[in-house]
Design an enzyme around this catalytic site. Structure first.
Site, PDB file in Angstrom:
ATOM      1  N   ASP A 114      11.378  20.879  -4.002  1.00 37.33           N
ATOM      2  CA  ASP A 114      10.797  19.550  -4.200  1.00 37.33           C
ATOM      3  C   ASP A 114      10.797  19.220  -5.697  1.00 37.33           C
ATOM      4  O   ASP A 114      10.404  20.050  -6.531  1.00 37.33           O
ATOM      5  CB  ASP A 114       9.369  19.505  -3.659  1.00 37.33           C
ATOM      6  N   ILE A 115      11.237  18.015  -6.043  1.00 38.54           N
ATOM      7  CA  ILE A 115      11.273  17.594  -7.448  1.00 38.54           C
ATOM      8  C   ILE A 115       9.867  17.207  -7.884  1.00 38.54           C
ATOM      9  O   ILE A 115       9.203  16.401  -7.235  1.00 38.54           O
ATOM     10  CB  ILE A 115      12.240  16.411  -7.634  1.00 38.54           C
ATOM     11  N   ASN A 121      11.169   7.285 -10.719  1.00 38.35           N
ATOM     12  CA  ASN A 121      11.516   5.981 -10.150  1.00 38.35           C
ATOM     13  C   ASN A 121      10.706   4.857 -10.790  1.00 38.35           C
ATOM     14  O   ASN A 121      11.236   3.768 -11.060  1.00 38.35           O
ATOM     15  CB  ASN A 121      11.278   5.995  -8.638  1.00 38.35           C
ATOM     16  N   ASP A 169      18.151   8.101  -8.297  1.00 40.84           N
ATOM     17  CA  ASP A 169      19.303   8.494  -7.476  1.00 40.84           C
ATOM     18  C   ASP A 169      20.217   9.447  -8.239  1.00 40.84           C
ATOM     19  O   ASP A 169      20.768  10.404  -7.666  1.00 40.84           O
ATOM     20  CB  ASP A 169      20.091   7.254  -7.050  1.00 40.84           C
ATOM     21  N   GLU A 202      12.596  13.387  -2.014  1.00 34.01           N
ATOM     22  CA  GLU A 202      13.021  14.357  -3.028  1.00 34.01           C
ATOM     23  C   GLU A 202      12.902  15.787  -2.544  1.00 34.01           C
ATOM     24  O   GLU A 202      12.937  16.719  -3.337  1.00 34.01           O
ATOM     25  CB  GLU A 202      12.195  14.174  -4.309  1.00 34.01           C
TER      26      GLU A 202
END
Length: 310
Positions: free
Chosen positions: A183-184, A191, A200, A226
């Site tokens: 997971d980011i 964003n 993206d 993500e």
């Protein structure tokens, strides 16, 4: 079968018994294989063997009916190309072309032989080209159906099937298999501050980096947003945790976003004997949650996470 039976009956009534018998052999072979397919079993008679009664029927038809027998070569070529492997279909088609050309030359003369040989050869080439186009389109459709269009990772639908397959293989072979839940960290900020286009780009760059540092047998899936899953066949939890740490460090040091580092949290879980697909991924997700709770940009194993909760 439906189309050939009337011809077999007609030839039998006309006294063309060898031709009727050859057609009956083809029909019987198709019938046996059709029953097997209906019962969801493999056809017991290889389709390539149909070349023998087909060639016999065409040869007999050429001797008794003239050029009419040559007409049967065209559907035979189509049959070969749509039920046999590519090389075997080509081999059977060429064999049929040679046999029919020799028979026509013997019984009908050179003028008809040249026209027949050219037209059947063109049919073989055209069918081959059309089949190549169909295969290419099928490949593209399959790729679209199982991959995430943004990142190129496999999608969640494909993940469910491959995880189930990995569980079955691991239990048959006795070899371990592990999964990484990636997971980011703070992806929403990316964003919000840089825009979705930058987000993206981070997703695409992350997937490219993980694929570059993974083995060919490792599979990466996008869970959504993500979150990603990396499937590691033949890998125990300790080795998977080591790989996860290498990936975490590589991602933290990679220029995925200009002027700002991108980090990930990773949960590691090895398949247990009592696991199903859902419980396995749930344990990996639990380890991911533990990594985030511990401050993000770190790796947590499901065993350690479970111990900490206890």
């Amino acid at each position: 079968m439906v189309f050939l039976v009337p011809f077999a009956l007609h030839d039998f009534l006309k006294g063309r018994y060898p031709l009727a018998a050859a057609i009956v052999v083809v029909v019987a072979t198709l019938a046996i294989d059709a029953v097997a397919i209906h019962r969801r079993k493999s056809p017991p008679i290889p389709y390539a063997l149909l070349l023998i009664p087909m060639a016999a029927a065409i040869t007999i038809s050429l001797r008794t009916q003239g050029v009419i027998g040559a007409f049967w070569c065209y559907p035979a070529v189509l049959f070969f190309h749509f039920v046999l492997s590519r090389w075997l279909a080509t081999l059977c088609s060429v064999a049929l072309l040679i046999d029919a050309t020799l028979m026509i030359h013997r019984y009908l003369g050179m003028r008809i032989t040249v026209r027949f040989c050219v037209s059947l050869a063109m049919t073989i080439v055209f069918v081959h080209v059309i089949q190549s186009i169909i295969r290419e389109l099928q490949g593209r459709l399959l790729l679209l159906a199982i991959t995430d269009p943004l990142t190129g990772a496999f999608n969640r639908r494909h993940m469910d099937g491959r995880l189930t397959e990995a569980i079955e293989i691991a239990r048959r072979s006795g070899r371990p298999v592990s999964a990484l839940m990636i997971d980011i960290d703070h992806f929403k900020r990316v964003n919000d501050e840089r825009g979705h286009e930058a987000g993206d780009g981070v997703l695409r760059g992350l997937v490219a980096l993980v694929k570059e540092r993974s083995r060919q047998i490792d599979l990466m899936f996008r869970m959504g947003g993500e979150e990603f899953v990396l499937l590691l066949p033949a890998t125990g939890e300790a080795e998977a945790a080591r790989l996860a740490e290498e990936l975490r460090a590589s991602i933290a040091g990679a220029p995925l976003l200009a002027g700002r580092p991108v980090t990930v949290s990773i949960g590691v879980a090895e398949l247990r004997p009592d696991d199903d697909r859902e419980s396995w991924i749930k344990r990996a997700d639990g380890a991911l949650y533990a990594a985030k709770e511990a401050g993000r940009n770190r790796v947590a194993r499901s065993v350690a996470a479970a111990t900490a909760r206890e």
